[in-house]
Design a protein around this motif. Structure first.
Motif, mmCIF file in Angstrom:
data_model
loop_
_atom_site.group_PDB
_atom_site.id
_atom_site.type_symbol
_atom_site.label_atom_id
_atom_site.label_comp_id
_atom_site.label_asym_id
_atom_site.label_seq_id
_atom_site.Cartn_x
_atom_site.Cartn_y
_atom_site.Cartn_z
ATOM 1 N N GLY A 50 0.911 -1.148 0.003
ATOM 2 C CA GLY A 50 -0.051 0.038 -0.115
ATOM 3 C C GLY A 50 1.005 1.172 -0.081
ATOM 4 O O GLY A 50 2.058 1.163 0.724
ATOM 5 N N VAL A 51 0.585 2.435 -0.807
ATOM 6 C CA VAL A 51 0.915 3.551 -0.632
ATOM 7 C C VAL A 51 0.004 4.672 -0.338
ATOM 8 O O VAL A 51 -1.096 4.681 -0.975
ATOM 9 N N ALA A 52 0.465 5.733 0.329
ATOM 10 C CA ALA A 52 -0.345 6.795 0.605
ATOM 11 C C ALA A 52 0.333 7.873 0.678
ATOM 12 O O ALA A 52 1.671 8.097 1.160
ATOM 13 N N TYR A 53 -0.025 9.187 0.051
ATOM 14 C CA TYR A 53 0.770 10.140 -0.114
ATOM 15 C C TYR A 53 -0.010 11.646 -0.300
ATOM 16 O O TYR A 53 -1.423 11.275 -0.778
ATOM 17 N N TYR A 54 0.432 12.425 0.508
ATOM 18 C CA TYR A 54 -0.068 13.860 0.347
ATOM 19 C C TYR A 54 0.922 15.117 0.362
ATOM 20 O O TYR A 54 1.884 14.977 0.841
ATOM 21 N N TYR A 55 0.360 16.085 -0.361
ATOM 22 C CA TYR A 55 1.162 17.254 -0.519
ATOM 23 C C TYR A 55 0.348 18.503 -0.478
ATOM 24 O O TYR A 55 -0.857 18.403 -0.686
ATOM 25 N N ARG A 56 0.851 19.445 0.187
ATOM 26 C CA ARG A 56 0.240 20.919 0.166
ATOM 27 C C ARG A 56 1.312 21.847 -0.151
ATOM 28 O O ARG A 56 2.185 21.952 0.024
ATOM 29 N N GLY A 57 0.787 22.953 -0.962
ATOM 30 C CA GLY A 57 1.727 24.029 -1.373
ATOM 31 C C GLY A 57 1.204 25.486 -1.746
ATOM 32 O O GLY A 57 -0.239 25.608 -1.711
ATOM 33 N N SER A 58 1.849 26.611 -1.453
ATOM 34 C CA SER A 58 1.394 27.892 -1.514
ATOM 35 C C SER A 58 2.354 28.549 -2.840
ATOM 36 O O SER A 58 3.345 28.684 -2.630
ATOM 37 N N GLY A 59 1.493 28.763 -3.987
ATOM 38 C CA GLY A 59 2.320 29.130 -5.013
ATOM 39 C C GLY A 59 2.980 27.877 -5.953
ATOM 40 O O GLY A 59 3.743 28.130 -7.019
ATOM 41 N N LEU A 60 2.587 26.700 -5.420
ATOM 42 C CA LEU A 60 3.288 25.676 -6.157
ATOM 43 C C LEU A 60 2.653 25.296 -7.426
ATOM 44 O O LEU A 60 3.217 24.727 -8.428
ATOM 45 N N GLY A 61 1.352 25.406 -7.483
ATOM 46 C CA GLY A 61 0.633 25.185 -8.857
ATOM 47 C C GLY A 61 0.081 23.800 -8.737
ATOM 48 O O GLY A 61 0.133 22.892 -7.756
ATOM 49 N N THR A 62 -0.096 22.900 -10.124
ATOM 50 C CA THR A 62 -0.624 21.835 -10.257
ATOM 51 C C THR A 62 0.060 21.089 -11.401
ATOM 52 O O THR A 62 0.369 21.988 -12.256
ATOM 53 N N THR A 63 -0.017 19.824 -11.461
ATOM 54 C CA THR A 63 0.638 19.021 -12.510
ATOM 55 C C THR A 63 2.151 19.236 -12.743
ATOM 56 O O THR A 63 3.075 18.356 -12.408
ATOM 57 N N GLY A 64 2.658 20.241 -12.935
ATOM 58 C CA GLY A 64 4.187 20.605 -12.874
ATOM 59 C C GLY A 64 4.520 21.439 -12.016
ATOM 60 O O GLY A 64 3.671 22.420 -11.570
ATOM 61 N N LEU A 65 5.804 21.636 -11.553
ATOM 62 C CA LEU A 65 6.183 22.649 -10.675
ATOM 63 C C LEU A 65 6.020 24.003 -11.037
ATOM 64 O O LEU A 65 6.318 24.441 -12.274
ATOM 65 N N PHE A 66 5.250 24.811 -10.476
ATOM 66 C CA PHE A 66 4.999 26.217 -10.726
ATOM 67 C C PHE A 66 4.186 26.414 -12.049
ATOM 68 O O PHE A 66 4.151 27.644 -12.449
ATOM 69 N N PHE A 67 3.336 25.518 -12.213
ATOM 70 C CA PHE A 67 2.268 25.579 -13.350
ATOM 71 C C PHE A 67 1.116 26.315 -12.760
ATOM 72 O O PHE A 67 0.368 25.680 -11.832
ATOM 73 N N ASP A 68 0.767 27.512 -13.007
ATOM 74 C CA ASP A 68 -0.591 28.129 -12.414
ATOM 75 C C ASP A 68 -0.484 28.364 -10.996
ATOM 76 O O ASP A 68 -1.531 28.104 -10.330
ATOM 77 N N GLY A 69 0.746 28.544 -10.664
ATOM 78 C CA GLY A 69 0.920 28.745 -8.951
ATOM 79 C C GLY A 69 0.478 30.030 -8.382
ATOM 80 O O GLY A 69 0.144 30.108 -7.359
ATOM 81 N N VAL A 70 0.687 31.117 -9.562
ATOM 82 C CA VAL A 70 0.449 32.493 -9.021
ATOM 83 C C VAL A 70 -0.718 33.187 -9.900
ATOM 84 O O VAL A 70 -0.636 32.870 -11.124
ATOM 85 N N ALA A 71 -1.789 33.785 -9.212
ATOM 86 C CA ALA A 71 -2.613 34.345 -10.254
ATOM 87 C C ALA A 71 -2.132 35.559 -10.859
ATOM 88 O O ALA A 71 -1.216 35.975 -10.587
#
Length: 578
Positions: free
Chosen positions: A461-482
């Motif tokens: 079994g694998v369980a994973y969680y992440y949270r970011g501010s300005g990180l974005g989604t899919t790729g690093l810093f993709f759509d992370g800042v308005a």
């Protein structure tokens, strides 16, 4: 004491013991030509004892020969040994007697002393019948020669072994190490090891969008309004690879270099993502080459290891390495014109770790605990959603920093890993359709993650969680800042279960989500709010190298205004590792 005769009535206990020991020795000690030394020594000892007792007196011949007969009957003497000792006895006691028992003056005197010459004649005939030599000396000469020969053979074998060892250590000879499945081929050239490993995969994938509405930044194939089915022969989440590792140890430092080439099987096209951009299924095309790994390492188990070059980053690395879709397809991304790879679970459970230039350090492993930290090439803030939805940045006065701590443990049949990581980078001079570069707006991106992998017998079994501010989604810093320069929060997770039905058949199921929240006071209805997918797959191990894969995946993207895009895909193919 004229005419005195010494008669041996019985074999003393000491001689009987010697006889038994001689029998054992005769069975275990053999000379060339089949001779055995034990019985000869026994009989020689008896003869010496008799001579010592008798002195100048003569032993009665028939008693001594009777003793030899007994030893012969019991198997303590061979035929040749019996004849040899009997003849020697005759020569010691009456050397002048011939086989007829008389004819000489000494023979006549022997008869006068009470010794019957006929006994010696019989003994002589008996000795001749056994073709014995006149002396036992050759037995001991053979023993000496055999010992010398054995010693010479041992010296020769030892010299040959040393010569072979010297040849194996000769730096001019290239040796092949024992093959371990999944570890590649290793060649040893003196103190340098060269390892070649890699993999190739290919899948047939059929994709069918269920609905298609606009979702800016969505990963479903229907997110761009596409409603058409597509077929492709493509790579999965992994492309192909050829990896070369060269390692050695100098001055107590373990050194290594790695070159990892990752070509795809489909035509490449130029784009923002280079070899990983969407493909170009047009004639006369060529495949793309993604040179992901170029790095060196220096260190040891006591002090840890430094890495300099391009390799997989720390943040999110375990998340993708433990993802079962790494060996299959998962979310297809573009399937009508496939690129180097599919998405797997990228953007639907974790943010892609990426291959980034770095200077990093990994500590020694202490009771399963290890820490890593490094400075990385800073990456641009990227407007993946398009249409001015997100701010961008191309200026960086400081590097990206990442770190990770992992703990590996075993408790009986339970094995596991727990890890946690972080990421930080400052984005400078953000720009957008509403934000000028001259405004000097910046944003510091922060993100954290935690995960675990557990295995118990056939279960995993694998369980994973992440949270970011300005990180974005899919790729690093993709759509992370308005567009106005404010950071967007994001989070995601995935859970995965696997069961090995047999040593060859493995079943896997997983579910993952990635959420992107709007910045304060932001209103962008088409922006992606959520990407999620469910994946079911089976893996059949044909050989140590070859696996067959069958998979079904459902991917869904939704926007903040309620738009949804869905697709379903079925894939089947093979992966070969060496």
């Amino acid at each position: 004491m004229k005419g005195q005769v010494i008669v041996i009535q019985s074999v003393p206990s000491g001689i009987r013991q010697t006889q038994n020991n001689s029998l054992s020795s005769r069975r275990n000690t053999r000379l060339p030509g089949g001779r055995r030394i034990g019985a000869a020594l026994l009989a020689a000892t008896i003869l010496a004892g008799i001579c010592a007792v008798a002195g100048s007196q003569t032993a009665k011949a028939d008693d001594y020969t009777d003793l030899l007969d007994i030893l012969r009957a019991k198997g303590s003497l061979t035929k040749n040994e019996y004849g040899t000792l009997l003849t020697k006895h005759m020569h010691h006691t009456r050397p002048s007697l011939n086989e007829d028992g008389g004819g000489s003056e000494r023979g006549e005197r022997a008869k006068g002393r009470g010794v019957d010459g006929s006994h010696y004649a019989a003994d002589a005939r008996r000795a001749r019948r056994y073709d014995a030599s006149p002396d036992v000396t050759p037995v001991f000469v053979d023993a000496r020669d055999a010992a010398n020969s054995a010693a010479a053979s041992a010296r020769s074998a030892h010299d040959s072994m040393l010569a072979a060892q010297n040849a194996m250590n000769d730096t001019s000879i290239v040796r092949v190490a024992k093959y371990v499945p999944g570890k590649g081929l290793t060649f040893q050239a003196g103190e340098i090891a060269i390892n070649l490993s890699g993999f190739v995969n290919g899948f047939y994938t059929y994709n069918s969008p269920a609905t298609g509405r606009a979702v800016a930044g969505g990963v479903s194939t229907g997110a761009g309004g596409n409603k058409f089915d597509s077929s492709s022969v493509r790579n999965g989440l992994l492309p192909a690879a050829l990896i070369t590792k060269i390692t050695t140890t100098q001055e107590g430092i373990d050194l290594g270099v790695v070159f990892g080439m990752y070509p795809g099987i489909d035509n490449a096209t130029n784009g923002s993502f280079n070899a990983n951009s969407g493909g170009s299924p047009v004639g006369l095309g060529t495949a793309g080459l993604d040179f992901r790994q170029i790095y060196m390492t220096a260190g040891n188990k006591k002090w840890g290891t430094f890495k300099v070059g391009r390799d997989l980053a720390l943040f999110g690395s375990d998340a993708i390495m433990f993802d079962a879709t790494l060996l299959s397809v998962g979310s297809t991304g573009s399937n009508a014109s496939p690129g180097n790879t599919s998405l797997g679970r990228i953007g639907v459970g974790y943010v892609y770790a990426d291959w980034i230039p770095q200077i990093s350090y990994a500590s020694p492993v202490w009771h399963g605990l290890q820490g890593s930290v490094g400075v990385f090439q800073p990456l641009d803030e990227f407007n993946y959603a398009g249409d001015g939805a997100s701010a961008t940045s191309t200026y960086h006065s400081s590097p990206m920093v990442q770190g990770k701590v992992s703990y590996d443990f075993t408790a009986g049949d339970l094995k596991g890993r727990i890890w946690a990581g972080f990421l930080a980078q400052h984005q400078q001079r953000l720009t957008s359709s509403v934000l000028a570069e001259s405004a000097g707006r910046g944003a510091t991106v922060e993100a954290g993650e935690i995960g675990t992998k557990l295995s118990y017998k056939g279960f995993e079994g694998v369980a994973y969680y992440y949270r970011g501010s300005g990180l974005g989604t899919t790729g690093l810093f993709f759509d992370g800042v308005a567009a106005d320069g404010r950071k967007r929060d994001s989070e995601g997770f995935y859970i995965q279960g696997a069961y090995s039905v047999t040593k060859r058949l493995r079943l896997v199921g997983s579910y993952g989500v990635s959420n992107l929240y709007q910045a304060p006071q932001e209103l962008d209805p088409d922006l992606v709010k959520r990407n999620e997918s469910e994946v079911g797959a089976l893996f059949f191990k044909v050989t140590d190298w070859l696996q067959l894969v069958g998979e079904y995946a459902h991917t869904e993207s939704s926007a903040h205004n309620g738009n949804k895009a869905k697709d379903n895909s079925a894939s089947g193919g093979a992966v070969l590792f060496f």
